[in-house]
Write an enzyme that holds these catalytic residues in place. Structure first.
Site, PDB file in Angstrom:
ATOM      1  N   HIS A  68       6.546  -7.213  34.288  1.00  0.00           N
ATOM      2  CA  HIS A  68       6.926  -8.628  34.352  1.00  0.00           C
ATOM      3  C   HIS A  68       5.696  -9.488  34.084  1.00  0.00           C
ATOM      4  O   HIS A  68       4.722  -9.400  34.821  1.00  0.00           O
ATOM      5  CB  HIS A  68       7.451  -8.992  35.746  1.00  0.00           C
ATOM      6  N   TYR A 197      11.639 -16.526  43.479  1.00  0.00           N
ATOM      7  CA  TYR A 197      11.355 -16.860  44.884  1.00  0.00           C
ATOM      8  C   TYR A 197      11.963 -18.231  45.150  1.00  0.00           C
ATOM      9  O   TYR A 197      11.565 -19.209  44.518  1.00  0.00           O
ATOM     10  CB  TYR A 197       9.851 -16.931  45.133  1.00  0.00           C
ATOM     11  N   PRO A 289       6.096  -9.430  53.531  1.00  0.00           N
ATOM     12  CA  PRO A 289       6.349  -8.945  52.172  1.00  0.00           C
ATOM     13  C   PRO A 289       6.355 -10.030  51.088  1.00  0.00           C
ATOM     14  O   PRO A 289       6.412  -9.710  49.906  1.00  0.00           O
ATOM     15  CB  PRO A 289       7.736  -8.302  52.275  1.00  0.00           C
ATOM     16  N   LYS A 293       2.169  -7.436  48.729  1.00  0.00           N
ATOM     17  CA  LYS A 293       0.810  -6.862  48.709  1.00  0.00           C
ATOM     18  C   LYS A 293       0.665  -5.530  49.459  1.00  0.00           C
ATOM     19  O   LYS A 293      -0.365  -4.862  49.325  1.00  0.00           O
ATOM     20  CB  LYS A 293      -0.179  -7.863  49.336  1.00  0.00           C
ATOM     21  N   TYR A 381      -1.377 -13.085  42.653  1.00  0.00           N
ATOM     22  CA  TYR A 381      -0.146 -12.297  42.586  1.00  0.00           C
ATOM     23  C   TYR A 381      -0.355 -11.013  41.760  1.00  0.00           C
ATOM     24  O   TYR A 381       0.107  -9.941  42.148  1.00  0.00           O
ATOM     25  CB  TYR A 381       0.996 -13.149  42.006  1.00  0.00           C
TER      26      TYR A 381
HETATM   27  C1  PHB Z   1      10.998  -6.009  46.086  1.00  0.00           C
HETATM   28  O1  PHB Z   1      11.410  -5.913  44.921  1.00  0.00           O
HETATM   29  O2  PHB Z   1      11.333  -5.213  46.954  1.00  0.00           O
HETATM   30  C2  PHB Z   1      10.069  -7.127  46.434  1.00  0.00           C
HETATM   31  C3  PHB Z   1       9.638  -7.984  45.447  1.00  0.00           C
HETATM   32  C4  PHB Z   1       8.771  -9.017  45.768  1.00  0.00           C
HETATM   33  C5  PHB Z   1       8.381  -9.197  47.078  1.00  0.00           C
HETATM   34  C6  PHB Z   1       8.809  -8.334  48.068  1.00  0.00           C
HETATM   35  C7  PHB Z   1       9.666  -7.289  47.747  1.00  0.00           C
HETATM   36  O3  PHB Z   1       7.553 -10.234  47.397  1.00  0.00           O
END
Ligand code: PHB
Ligand code: APR
Length: 395
Positions: A68, A197, A289, A293, A381
């Site tokens: 990505h 997000y 999460p 990280k 990120y």
């Molecule tokens: C996930 O795909 O499980 C995932 C993606 C981004 C995050 C946390 C979990 O910030």
């Protein structure tokens, strides 16, 4: 080296040591199936991808990982794209489930024929203040003792290694959040190529994926919310309410194949070393999460540790071992700060008022309209530079 725990930290460390010709024994109390099937996060930083490839364990990642080059931040009903690759000189993240990483690493370990014990019982460690620590455990009805030079505590947040350190030797820094994440896996083709997000008045939501057929979604809930309180229909209603944008984008609905609630915390235990015990990964630190990280920090810890071991065994020098904790903690704290910032900017706190929400929206408005702010998010990120080069770790 004796390694307690066969999660990403223990398995990566074992393979890095193998590549440097250093013997290790890995002792895990769960079964192989349990360790692989455990549903976890799935975002790999550019540096973690480069590390797995350099270690020769990147075939699965190259085949099935989803690269990505951007992500979306959504608020007030609109999605805003942040171009990670353009802002970081070509870096990206790769979505590849932690289950797959662990499976690949177990296969690699098995191929080396080096010892890896699953379903070890009554695992204990001792002699941490001596130069010959011991890992004791039972396996297949027989007692075992591994006499080693060093022990790596890679046994996660609930393991035995951190609690083996005497009271007073560790300082714990902790923040427990007043919310958790309800996560689902759904049989539904992802309706966006990149993560979304979302900051919504009803709380945070996250759109992610595992494959071209499986969507991974999260929803902010109470930290101790019983999953039984949420029917599949109620989950979809809430996901769609929070995520649907004014232009009509929304996740594709499908059959829910897994659902669970996870509480969220920030946690650091310092120093990450006591005598001949070295903590790595979740045994030393937990991040919420939101910044994705956790696994990446585990990978950077063990890269530092493997380099220190290489210098010790090749040159008899202990300086890198002595610097291990400080070196790791510099990166850990930056990841803690980023994860805390992502979490507090995107979630709704129970004590939040109108002022706080408007401030969050202003934060997101600034983030998505300032190149400087987007660059700051992007470089964190995709992952800040490693403290250790692959060459110096023997790769
Ligand atoms: C996930 O795909 O499980 C995932 C993606 C981004 C995050 C946390 C979990 O910030
Ligand atoms: N004896 C042996 N093994 C143990 C013991 C014990 N007493 N206690 C726990 N373990 C094992 C667990 O079963 C698990 O397989 O240690 C392993 C720790 O793995 P993780 O919890 O995955 O931690 P880590 O390897 O540090 O990986 C960090 O993975 O857990 C995610 O979100 C986390 O992404 C982060 C990353």
């Amino acid at each position: 080296m004796g390694i307690v725990g066969a999660g990403p930290a223990g398995l990566l460390l074992g393979h890095l040591l193998h590549l440097n010709g250093i013997d290790s024994v890995i002792v895990e109390n769960r079964s192989r199936e349990y360790v692989i099937d455990r549903v976890r996060a799935g975002v790999l930083e550019q540096g973690t991808v480069d590390l797995l490839n350099a270690m020769g364990v990147g075939a699965g990642l190259q085949r099935a990982g989803l690269r990505h080059e951007g992500l979306y931040v959504s608020f007030r009903g609109s999605r805003h794209r942040i171009d990670l690759a353009e802002l970081t000189g070509g870096k990206a993240i790769t979505v590849y489930g932690q289950n797959e990483v662990v499976r690949d690493l177990i296969d690699a370990r098995t191929a080396t024929q080096r010892p890896l014990y699953f379903e070890a019982d009554r695992v204990s460690i001792g002699g941490l203040d001596s130069s010959s620590p011991i890992i004791g455990f039972r396996h297949g009805g027989a007692g075992h003792e591994v006499h080693c030079d060093f022990v790596a505590g890679c046994d996660g947040f609930h393991g035995i290694c951190r609690p083996s350190i005497p009271d007073g030797a560790l300082t714990v820094y902790e923040r427990v959040y007043p919310f958790g994440w309800l996560g689902i896996l759904a049989e539904a083709p992802p309706s966006s190529d990149e993560l979304v997000y979302t900051c919504h008045e009803r709380g945070f939501a996250l759109f992610s994926m595992r494959s071209p057929r499986v969507t991974r979604l999260y929803l902010q809930t109470l930290p101790d919310e019983p999953i039984e309180n949420w029917s599949d229909d109620a989950i979809w209603d809430e996901m769609l309410e929070r995520m649907t944008t004014r232009d009509g984008w929304r996740p594709t609905v499908g059959r829910i194949i897994q659902k669970s609630v996870t509480p969220m915390r920030s946690f650091v235990a310092a120093p990450m070393r006591h005598g001949c015990l070295f903590l790595a990964g979740d045994s030393a630190h937990i991040v919420p999460p939101t910044g994705a990280k956790g696994l990446n920090l585990a990978a950077s810890d063990v890269l530092v540790l493997a380099r220190a071991m290489k210098v010790y065994y090749e040159h008899g020098r202990r300086d890198r071992l002595d610097q291990y904790s400080d070196t790791c903690l510099r990166r850990v704290w930056k990841a803690q700060r980023f994860s805390w910032w992502m979490t507090s900017t995107l979630h709704r706190s129970p004590d939040q008022n109108g002022f706080d929400h408007q401030r969050q929206i202003a934060d997101l408005d600034y983030l998505t309209s300032s190149r400087a702010a987007m660059t700051s998010l992007a470089e964190q990120y995709v992952g800040l530079p490693s403290e250790v080069s692959f060459d110096s770790a023997g790769l």
